[in-house]
Scaffold this active site. Structure first.
Site, PDB file in Angstrom:
ATOM      1  N   HIS A 181       0.876  -1.327   0.311  1.00 24.90           N
ATOM      2  CA  HIS A 181       0.027   0.272   0.200  1.00 24.90           C
ATOM      3  C   HIS A 181       0.643   1.226  -0.064  1.00 24.90           C
ATOM      4  O   HIS A 181       0.720   2.376  -0.553  1.00 24.90           O
ATOM      5  CB  HIS A 181      -1.147   0.152   1.391  1.00 24.90           C
ATOM      6  CG  HIS A 181      -1.775   1.314   1.533  1.00 24.90           C
ATOM      7  ND1 HIS A 181      -2.202   2.018   0.841  1.00 24.90           N
ATOM      8  CD2 HIS A 181      -1.216   1.879   2.829  1.00 24.90           C
ATOM      9  CE1 HIS A 181      -2.747   3.052   1.629  1.00 24.90           C
ATOM     10  NE2 HIS A 181      -1.760   3.500   2.580  1.00 24.90           N
TER      11      HIS A 181
ATOM     12  N   HIS B 161       0.792   5.544  -2.038  1.00 25.38           N
ATOM     13  CA  HIS B 161       1.678   6.486  -1.659  1.00 25.38           C
ATOM     14  C   HIS B 161       2.773   7.123  -2.443  1.00 25.38           C
ATOM     15  O   HIS B 161       2.280   8.589  -2.928  1.00 25.38           O
ATOM     16  CB  HIS B 161       1.650   6.641  -0.148  1.00 25.38           C
ATOM     17  CG  HIS B 161       0.990   6.992   0.433  1.00 25.38           C
ATOM     18  ND1 HIS B 161      -0.435   8.062   0.830  1.00 25.38           N
ATOM     19  CD2 HIS B 161      -0.290   6.046   1.789  1.00 25.38           C
ATOM     20  CE1 HIS B 161      -1.139   7.333   1.605  1.00 25.38           C
ATOM     21  NE2 HIS B 161      -0.905   6.206   2.075  1.00 25.38           N
TER      22      HIS B 161
ATOM     23  N   GLU C 288      -6.217   9.314   0.559  1.00 27.39           N
ATOM     24  CA  GLU C 288      -6.202   7.747   0.974  1.00 27.39           C
ATOM     25  C   GLU C 288      -7.717   7.057   0.102  1.00 27.39           C
ATOM     26  O   GLU C 288      -7.113   6.492  -0.638  1.00 27.39           O
ATOM     27  CB  GLU C 288      -6.837   6.976   2.299  1.00 27.39           C
ATOM     28  CG  GLU C 288      -5.207   7.850   3.838  1.00 27.39           C
ATOM     29  CD  GLU C 288      -4.469   6.706   3.153  1.00 27.39           C
ATOM     30  OE1 GLU C 288      -5.142   5.816   2.278  1.00 27.39           O
ATOM     31  OE2 GLU C 288      -3.136   6.489   3.508  1.00 27.39           O
TER      32      GLU C 288
HETATM   33 FE   LIG Z   1      -2.229   5.617   3.366  1.00 27.01          FE
END
Ligand SMILES: [Fe+2]
Length: 377
Positions: free
Chosen positions: A244, A249, A289
């Site tokens: 993730h 990101h 997010e």
């Molecule tokens: Fe995150």
């Protein structure tokens, strides 16, 4: 005892000493403190060695998440990190969705996975400002999980992710920083981000408290976990994991506007009250997010939580959930879902538009923040 507590930064809020009725001749000490579990465990060892032979702990928080008083802008104590090295004190982890405690976690009951995760978290928790990012030799099964997840997400990249993401991850792939074959080097990604937008990585041992995570962003620091999701579910992880962080990101932090947006949300968090932290973390949640934007009349993901989750990425861009225009005043107070897909997603016209709206919101927010701080000093 007070010295021991003070020495590790635990503030004593209340203390009482009285004869112990159950054990005549002994004293009972009632101490009320605010801290977090790892710090408490550390001091317990010292207290036991200090001739305190029975300790009973009562938590006042339902989820067992206890916050260090040094890290809370409480009425008595506003602690503000003023240098990036102060982030050494901002590694407080929220215990949630852990494979040791949650039967719904795909790694629940897998001892070798739990041991490996703990080993990587220990590296993260011992890391201090000035250290190099850890150069971890990931295991073949971890690299395999990465590969499956990476290739699957790549299928949706063009149709479901925003232009900034596509451009930035392609640049990282073109120079060999991100490949399907193995988990990228965190040292190399750290170096790349520093040069690109001034963002830097530091390792953390799990899901961070919102206050600590946001404080890090104020210094353009992204706290990243080091462990990967369980191999049985390469396309899903109930908690932040390295896949993730890297796939969701880091390409976005390589984008100047996203980097600036993230830092501005982080700066607003410094010295904020708990209620304000909740507003900011909600804002962050719904944009960085789980945010969407419009491109050529289509919904595209800008949020890392969507970009790194095959199932929710398709769901978010479909007609199934509700969509509303991004408006910080509305978004910051919207309840969110952290155990299932969101029923509602916010859509920015673009990252630049989101930034313009955030700045207007920030003016009001700053005014409230200054009032709060002045009232408390
Ligand atoms: Fe995150």
């Amino acid at each position: 005892m007070i010295q021991k507590l003070n020495s590790v930064g635990i503030a004593l809020k209340h203390v009482e000493t009285r004869p112990d009725k159950a054990h005549p001749g002994e004293l009972e000490i009632l101490a009320q403190i605010e801290t977090r579990k790892p710090l408490l465990m550390e001091v317990l060892d010292h207290l036991i060695a200090d001739k305190i032979d029975r300790i009973e702990i009562k938590s006042s928080e339902k989820d067992n998440t206890i916050t260090s008083s040094k890290n809370v802008a409480s009425e008595e104590n506003i602690w503000i990190p003023t240098h990036v090295s102060d982030l050494d004190k901002c590694g407080h982890v929220v215990v949630k969705y852990e494979p040791t405690e949650d039967p719904k976690h795909p790694g629940f009951g897998d001892e070798s996975y739990i041991t490996r995760r703990a080993e990587l978290n220990s590296i993260a928790n011992n890391w201090k400002f000035g250290d190099q990012m850890p150069d971890i030799e990931y295991l073949p099964e971890e690299n395999e999980t990465w590969k499956i997840s990476y290739l699957k997400l790549k299928e949706l990249r063009e149709s479901h992710t925003c232009e900034q993401y596509q451009r930035n991850i392609k640049q990282m792939e073109d120079i060999g920083l991100i490949t399907a074959e193995k988990i990228p080097s965190l040292q190399a990604i750290d170096k790349y981000l520093r040069a690109k937008t001034g963002f830097q990585l530091r390792p953390c041992g799990g899901l961070l408290s919102a206050r600590d995570f946001l404080a890090s962003l104020a210094f353009r620091v992204f706290q990243t976990t080091l462990y990967t999701r369980h191999h049985s579910k390469p396309n899903h992880c109930p908690e932040p994991d390295l896949i993730h962080e890297i796939l969701g990101h880091t390409p976005m932090f390589a984008d100047p506007i996203v980097a600036e947006f993230s830092q501005e949300v982080g700066l607003l968090s410094i010295g904020a009250s708990d209620e304000q932290i909740e507003l900011l973390s909600t804002l962050y949640w719904f944009i960085i997010e789980f945010g969407l934007c419009e491109e050529d009349g289509k919904l595209k993901a800008i949020g890392a939580g969507l970009i790194s989750a095959f199932g929710e990425l398709q769901h978010a861009c479909s007609d199934v959930p509700a969509h509303a225009p991004f408006d910080p005043y509305v978004t910051a107070v919207q309840k969110y879902e952290d155990s299932d897909y969101q029923p509602l997603y916010f859509v920015a016209k673009s990252m630049s538009d989101a930034m313009t709206k955030l700045r207007k919101y920030a003016l009001d927010f700053d005014r409230q923040l200054i009032n709060n701080i002045q009232n408390k000093i």
